[in-house]
Design an enzyme around this catalytic site. Sequence first.
Site, PDB file in Angstrom:
ATOM      1  N   THR A 178       0.828  -1.209   0.000  1.00 39.77           N
ATOM      2  CA  THR A 178       0.000   0.000   0.000  1.00 39.77           C
ATOM      3  C   THR A 178       0.856   1.249   0.000  1.00 39.77           C
ATOM      4  O   THR A 178       0.358   2.346  -0.179  1.00 39.77           O
ATOM      5  CB  THR A 178      -0.893   0.036   1.261  1.00 39.77           C
ATOM      6  OG1 THR A 178      -0.047  -0.076   2.418  1.00 39.77           O
ATOM      7  CG2 THR A 178      -1.908  -1.086   1.274  1.00 39.77           C
ATOM      8  N   GLU A 196      -1.724  -8.674   9.232  1.00 40.90           N
ATOM      9  CA  GLU A 196      -2.833  -9.505   9.722  1.00 40.90           C
ATOM     10  C   GLU A 196      -2.586 -10.968   9.401  1.00 40.90           C
ATOM     11  O   GLU A 196      -3.130 -11.860  10.026  1.00 40.90           O
ATOM     12  CB  GLU A 196      -4.165  -9.095   9.072  1.00 40.90           C
ATOM     13  CG  GLU A 196      -4.518  -7.639   9.180  1.00 40.90           C
ATOM     14  CD  GLU A 196      -3.672  -6.744   8.295  1.00 40.90           C
ATOM     15  OE1 GLU A 196      -3.224  -7.206   7.219  1.00 40.90           O
ATOM     16  OE2 GLU A 196      -3.426  -5.598   8.681  1.00 40.90           O
ATOM     17  N   THR A 264       5.555  -5.153   9.720  1.00 38.27           N
ATOM     18  CA  THR A 264       5.487  -4.713   8.323  1.00 38.27           C
ATOM     19  C   THR A 264       5.823  -3.222   8.211  1.00 38.27           C
ATOM     20  O   THR A 264       5.962  -2.523   9.217  1.00 38.27           O
ATOM     21  CB  THR A 264       4.104  -5.016   7.707  1.00 38.27           C
ATOM     22  OG1 THR A 264       3.094  -4.532   8.602  1.00 38.27           O
ATOM     23  CG2 THR A 264       3.918  -6.510   7.504  1.00 38.27           C
ATOM     24  N   ASN A 284       3.340  -3.619  13.884  1.00 43.16           N
ATOM     25  CA  ASN A 284       3.118  -4.433  15.082  1.00 43.16           C
ATOM     26  C   ASN A 284       3.486  -5.897  14.875  1.00 43.16           C
ATOM     27  O   ASN A 284       3.505  -6.399  13.773  1.00 43.16           O
ATOM     28  CB  ASN A 284       1.674  -4.315  15.572  1.00 43.16           C
ATOM     29  CG  ASN A 284       0.682  -4.557  14.473  1.00 43.16           C
ATOM     30  OD1 ASN A 284       0.568  -3.758  13.566  1.00 43.16           O
ATOM     31  ND2 ASN A 284      -0.019  -5.660  14.522  1.00 43.16           N
ATOM     32  N   ASP A 326      -1.991  -2.922  19.218  1.00 43.81           N
ATOM     33  CA  ASP A 326      -1.978  -2.697  17.774  1.00 43.81           C
ATOM     34  C   ASP A 326      -1.480  -1.288  17.421  1.00 43.81           C
ATOM     35  O   ASP A 326      -1.933  -0.691  16.452  1.00 43.81           O
ATOM     36  CB  ASP A 326      -3.389  -2.944  17.176  1.00 43.81           C
ATOM     37  CG  ASP A 326      -3.339  -3.153  15.666  1.00 43.81           C
ATOM     38  OD1 ASP A 326      -2.256  -3.447  15.140  1.00 43.81           O
ATOM     39  OD2 ASP A 326      -4.385  -3.006  15.015  1.00 43.81           O
ATOM     40  N   ASP A 328       0.734   0.091  15.709  1.00 41.49           N
ATOM     41  CA  ASP A 328       1.640  -0.029  14.564  1.00 41.49           C
ATOM     42  C   ASP A 328       2.640   1.125  14.479  1.00 41.49           C
ATOM     43  O   ASP A 328       2.227   2.276  14.449  1.00 41.49           O
ATOM     44  CB  ASP A 328       0.754   0.039  13.311  1.00 41.49           C
ATOM     45  CG  ASP A 328       0.962  -1.153  12.415  1.00 41.49           C
ATOM     46  OD1 ASP A 328       1.954  -1.857  12.569  1.00 41.49           O
ATOM     47  OD2 ASP A 328       0.112  -1.348  11.549  1.00 41.49           O
ATOM     48  N   ARG A 353       1.587   5.880  16.517  1.00 32.91           N
ATOM     49  CA  ARG A 353       0.213   5.482  16.810  1.00 32.91           C
ATOM     50  C   ARG A 353       0.005   5.404  18.322  1.00 32.91           C
ATOM     51  O   ARG A 353      -1.096   5.630  18.817  1.00 32.91           O
ATOM     52  CB  ARG A 353      -0.082   4.097  16.191  1.00 32.91           C
ATOM     53  CG  ARG A 353      -0.338   4.101  14.716  1.00 32.91           C
ATOM     54  CD  ARG A 353      -1.713   3.656  14.289  1.00 32.91           C
ATOM     55  NE  ARG A 353      -2.092   2.296  14.541  1.00 32.91           N
ATOM     56  CZ  ARG A 353      -2.270   1.370  13.602  1.00 32.91           C
ATOM     57  NH1 ARG A 353      -2.010   1.645  12.340  1.00 32.91           N
ATOM     58  NH2 ARG A 353      -2.710   0.173  13.905  1.00 32.91           N
ATOM     59  N   ASN A 419      -2.635   8.152  12.745  1.00 37.84           N
ATOM     60  CA  ASN A 419      -2.415   7.020  11.861  1.00 37.84           C
ATOM     61  C   ASN A 419      -1.377   7.394  10.809  1.00 37.84           C
ATOM     62  O   ASN A 419      -0.495   8.201  11.076  1.00 37.84           O
ATOM     63  CB  ASN A 419      -3.754   6.556  11.273  1.00 37.84           C
ATOM     64  CG  ASN A 419      -3.721   5.106  10.818  1.00 37.84           C
ATOM     65  OD1 ASN A 419      -3.312   4.817   9.710  1.00 37.84           O
ATOM     66  ND2 ASN A 419      -4.131   4.180  11.666  1.00 37.84           N
ATOM     67  N   TRP A 569      -9.199   2.758   6.592  1.00 36.45           N
ATOM     68  CA  TRP A 569      -9.715   2.173   7.821  1.00 36.45           C
ATOM     69  C   TRP A 569     -10.869   2.993   8.384  1.00 36.45           C
ATOM     70  O   TRP A 569     -11.900   2.470   8.793  1.00 36.45           O
ATOM     71  CB  TRP A 569      -8.580   2.053   8.843  1.00 36.45           C
ATOM     72  CG  TRP A 569      -8.872   1.072   9.925  1.00 36.45           C
ATOM     73  CD1 TRP A 569      -9.991   0.303  10.052  1.00 36.45           C
ATOM     74  CD2 TRP A 569      -8.028   0.743  11.022  1.00 36.45           C
ATOM     75  NE1 TRP A 569      -9.882  -0.492  11.172  1.00 36.45           N
ATOM     76  CE2 TRP A 569      -8.692  -0.242  11.779  1.00 36.45           C
ATOM     77  CE3 TRP A 569      -6.767   1.180  11.441  1.00 36.45           C
ATOM     78  CZ2 TRP A 569      -8.139  -0.787  12.936  1.00 36.45           C
ATOM     79  CZ3 TRP A 569      -6.232   0.629  12.589  1.00 36.45           C
ATOM     80  CH2 TRP A 569      -6.910  -0.343  13.330  1.00 36.45           C
TER      81      TRP A 569
END
Lengths: 616, 283
Positions: A178, A196, A264, A284, A326, A328, A353, A419, A569
């Site tokens: 992405t 994920e 990632t 994460n 989470d 990240d 985050r 984010n 998101w």
Amino acid sequence: MKPVKNWLLASTIATIIATPAVSNANSDVEKLTENPANWATWGGDYAGTRYSKLSQINTQNVKNLQPAWSFSTGVLRGHEGGPLVVNGVLYVHTPFPNTVYAIDQKTQSVIWEYTPTMDADVTIPVMCCDTVNRGLAYGDGKIFLQQSDTVLTALDAKTGKRVWSVQNGDPKLGMTNTNAPLVVKDKVLTGISGGEFGVRGFLAAYDIKTGQLAWKGYSMGPDKDTLIKPGKSTTWQDGKVTPLGPDSSTSTWKGDQWKIGGGTTWGWYSYDPKLNLVYYGSGNPSTWNPVQRPGDNKWSMSLWARDADTGEVKWVYQMTPHDEWDYDGINETVLVDQEVKGKMHKTIVHFDRNGVGYTLDRETGELLVAETFDKSVNWLTHVDMKTGRPQVVPEFSTEHNGEDVNTVGTCPAALGAKNQQPVSYSPQTGLFYISGNHLCMEYEPFEVSYTAGQPYVGATLNMMPAGADAITGKKDGTTNLGQFTAWDAKTGKIVWSNKEQFSVWSGSVATAGGVVFYGTLEGYLKAVDAKTGKELYKFKTPSGIIGNVNTWEFNGKQYVGVLSGIGGWAGIGIAAGLDNGDSSSNTEGLGAVGAYRSLNSYTKLGGTLTVFALPN
Amino acid sequence: MTQYSRAAIACLLCTTALIPKVQAGEKFRVCADPLHPPYSTKELTGYENKIAALFARQLGQEIEYTWLPERIGFIRNTLKAETDDGGYKCDVVMGVPAGYDLTETTKPYFHSTYVLLIAKGRGWDDISAPSQLANLPLQRQESLKIAMFDRGPGTEWLQQNGLLDQGVPYQSMTGDSEHNVAMQIEQDLRKGIIDMVILWGPMAGYVQAQSPKDSYIALPMTSAPGIKFEFSIAMGVRQGDNDRKQQLNTLIEQNLTEIQKIVASYGIPILPIPEQPSRQDDD
């Protein structure tokens, strides 16, 4: 890594245009970024400051701003990133199917367009949170497109013809992409998404001419994989810059868990040409259940400095050891020289985050400042400056609470106090401008989950407004979900902060005209005074904005452009038709839907680039 | 949407078969994974395919499948994905855990457990209870090759018993459109990459069915504090799709014996269905 398909190999041979024999693409990119008429890289410059020297639009006249032209991308879903402008040509990308348009600004018509061939059946099911793409990179006469299916493609910037493609990851393992690539010297840098699925993150560098892999540094694993040199690569420990011992990553995992360990690298990358270092953050750790992965899980959730030529790690710093929330760590890293505690430093500034704004020395990795940039943040009391570790409040630790207790009121929520939407920095004010979220969350354990045919007890995540003042942290029952904040990274202090009804999911841009621009989820482009935060202008674009605002000049006129197109998101409830209007769908999309429910009455899907200018 | 007669609703508790009438032309529309043995396959060889066919037959409806790999976003992109005409892509997910919160769930139609599967002839034939693994002499323990997923109760059990270091990591879901997780585990057990795995009942049944009888020791796992190994499986419909839920509940009740026969024929361990805790739907 799987062998590259034949057609990919075949395509790496012919370069159509004769490019000048510059081995150093960065001088090219650097030159382009020095001219404010261009917006030649995602951050406007290698440092990722998103600052423009243009001053035609200023605090006095910005109220007269108006749309000059607009362009429909023809794609629904979430539009992140923003347009590049190089030598007068505007390049804009779309989410899946990742179409690229080159637009002639004079006629506002399409010079060329390119849509890669991708198998939607393979790619879309492995993309977690909508099918975003954060934009393009330019260098060596080429446009670099990092496709969702992990293929990295180089296009001739003049014709849109494909010059080469390379398979950067394996979608069979849940890998997707992405991120926007970054051109550095004779290489193109890119990362990987798919946390994920337990994808092990890496940063990879490919040869700009051929697409050959030059180096690849993993977020975790043996030193030969992470490119950490024990005794030479350093981290911040015991109040000093300390050389790392061997196996600094694998020693913080049980057995072989690191192989599916996450970390990632789907954010933004920056570069310091003088130090020849590349900077970024890792995400994460997998698995999601922290109980099942004892240890610090290094080097997930970390800031990195790597040698641009070899990928060797200069320093690494873990922000959130053993993540349970989470948070990240992939957000952008901005490179600014500033005086901290009476001493000039080449600093790196990062808003995580996890709610902490970090300032480190980017040459050494020394930790200088670590303070929360939204005072509703409560999962830690503070960062211990000696160890560099956050001091976790037990009440907000799911693991500490165990599986029979709801963990409530943890701030920030999983989508973070900020984010991926990048900040901007103005050397005029010396401040950073943060597009922020203002939410908290609760974890309900004992919810039954189901992954690819296997049931298990998981936790359900719900998000809600922080209901506290971002500047003081006082509970006040407010319902806003976003903040736009000016921050002094020298001291770690909030200078001002504006409430926003919804999360600010749009990267901002600061200008020499004293104005900062950003977009909102309802779809407004807003301009505020960089000194005070006073709103000076707003205009509602056709859809919610999760793209970054960029600015450039054409024929003597300053333009401001932004992609609108709700999704990602925050908008996944809208983008993917998730929201059935009752509370039972609150936890779909990892809990984002409930908190964003009322967004649906403000904005609908659809991708548009809107370009603004002052009237003639 | 199907309208039920009062009689039909009143009869939910009586024993005579009375299947609600359906409107002509309505199809039995299933959301399913095209390559997900033993649950479902495009060739309709999975037990969920068989149960769907049974229901469609009784309803006098044609089956229509919407295929998508069952991973993150599956419900979002199938059951809850709107079509251009304002409807939805499909209406029923044939297997979800009872009480799953992404869908409304029907009555459960079977109850199963995770199983410790051990390939025979690899030096572990003496294992007759999972707890023995935790109490092996260290040297023997270190030679364990046991699959470890990135989530789920099996991993929790390994963690509680100090066996994480022996785990061979596997993804709970992949992006592989040619193998699902059960197929991968089956292959790797055969190749000797792993000797054992703690696997959900239906998948354990699938693995065993691919080899000659008695190739595996299969030891059911027992739930303990903090680890739940047993789950009831129901069908999933959209929240608020109450008529369809009622219809499926009726069908499940009337066909429970037949359904469980189908499931059992796949070598899946079946346990008595416990009383379901009533879910608060207002939270």
